[in-house]
Write an enzyme that holds these catalytic residues in place. Structure first.
Site, short mmCIF file in Angstrom:
data_model
loop_
_atom_site.label_atom_id
_atom_site.label_comp_id
_atom_site.label_asym_id
_atom_site.label_seq_id
_atom_site.Cartn_x
_atom_site.Cartn_y
_atom_site.Cartn_z
N ILE A 31 0.82 -1.21 0.00
CA ILE A 31 0.00 0.00 0.00
C ILE A 31 0.86 1.27 0.00
O ILE A 31 0.41 2.33 -0.44
CB ILE A 31 -0.98 -0.04 1.21
CG1 ILE A 31 -2.18 0.83 0.95
CG2 ILE A 31 -0.30 0.32 2.51
CD1 ILE A 31 -3.35 0.56 1.90
N HIS A 100 6.29 -11.93 5.80
CA HIS A 100 6.08 -11.42 4.44
C HIS A 100 7.41 -11.20 3.75
O HIS A 100 8.38 -10.75 4.36
CB HIS A 100 5.24 -10.14 4.43
CG HIS A 100 5.65 -9.09 5.41
ND1 HIS A 100 5.41 -9.22 6.76
CD2 HIS A 100 6.28 -7.91 5.24
CE1 HIS A 100 5.88 -8.14 7.38
NE2 HIS A 100 6.42 -7.34 6.48
P1 AMP Z 1 7.46 -4.61 7.21
O1 AMP Z 1 7.97 -3.26 7.63
O2 AMP Z 1 8.54 -5.44 6.58
O3 AMP Z 1 6.70 -5.31 8.31
O4 AMP Z 1 6.45 -4.34 6.02
C1 AMP Z 1 5.09 -4.17 6.19
C2 AMP Z 1 4.58 -3.63 4.88
O5 AMP Z 1 3.18 -3.80 4.84
C3 AMP Z 1 4.86 -2.14 4.66
O6 AMP Z 1 5.66 -1.98 3.49
C4 AMP Z 1 3.47 -1.53 4.52
O7 AMP Z 1 3.43 -0.50 3.56
C5 AMP Z 1 2.65 -2.74 4.09
N1 AMP Z 1 1.23 -2.67 4.39
C6 AMP Z 1 0.66 -2.37 5.58
N2 AMP Z 1 -0.68 -2.44 5.48
C7 AMP Z 1 -0.96 -2.81 4.20
C8 AMP Z 1 -2.17 -3.05 3.48
N3 AMP Z 1 -3.38 -2.91 4.05
N4 AMP Z 1 -2.07 -3.41 2.18
C9 AMP Z 1 -0.87 -3.54 1.60
N5 AMP Z 1 0.30 -3.33 2.21
C10 AMP Z 1 0.26 -2.96 3.50
#
Ligand code: AMP
Length: 117
Positions: A31, A100
């Protein structure tokens, strides 16, 4: 029950721009992209992080990388290359407590792994 935003996406309770799905894995656009291509590949199984993975999760996590390779091919970034990133825990910068794999590409990406001051 433990819950987080990615489990809600898996359950289709909140929308996501899904680029791949099978019975074990889901992939969708981040996102807040930090690269022209920024996809998150997640297991449907609830695994908090690599720190919590079990030996039995090895095939599933290996498949996440195969899915990333396939998406990179589909999005035509395979030839020029891309970055795969997994953050683990607080110092690793992990924000969402569901494993992820970030697929980042579409431009030459800088290294930015210096300690936070
Ligand atoms: P991390 O910092 O590795 O835990 O990455 C989490 C990622 O999830 C970040 O890059 C956020 O931008 C992404 N993120 C959080 N909420 C959403 C969502 N609803 N849809 C898509 N990506 C998301």
């Amino acid at each position: 029950m433990e819950d987080n935003i990615f489990l809600k996406i898996i359950r289709k309770e909140i929308p996501a721009d899904i680029v791949y799905e099978d019975e074990e894995i889901l992939a969708f656009r981040d996102i807040h992209p930090i690269a022209p291509v920024h996809i998150l590949i997640i297991p449907k199984k609830s695994i908090e992080s690599i720190a919590r993975m079990e030996t039995e999760d090895v095939p599933l996590i290996g498949k996440m990388f195969l899915v990333a390779r396939g998406i990179a091919r589909d999005l035509n970034i395979s030839e020029k290359g891309y970055k795969l990133l997994i953050r683990v825990g607080k110092d690793g910068g992990q924000e969402v407590p569901h494993l992820h794999l970030h697929l980042l590409g579409g431009a030459r990406l800088s290294e930015n792994i210096h300690p936070v001051k």
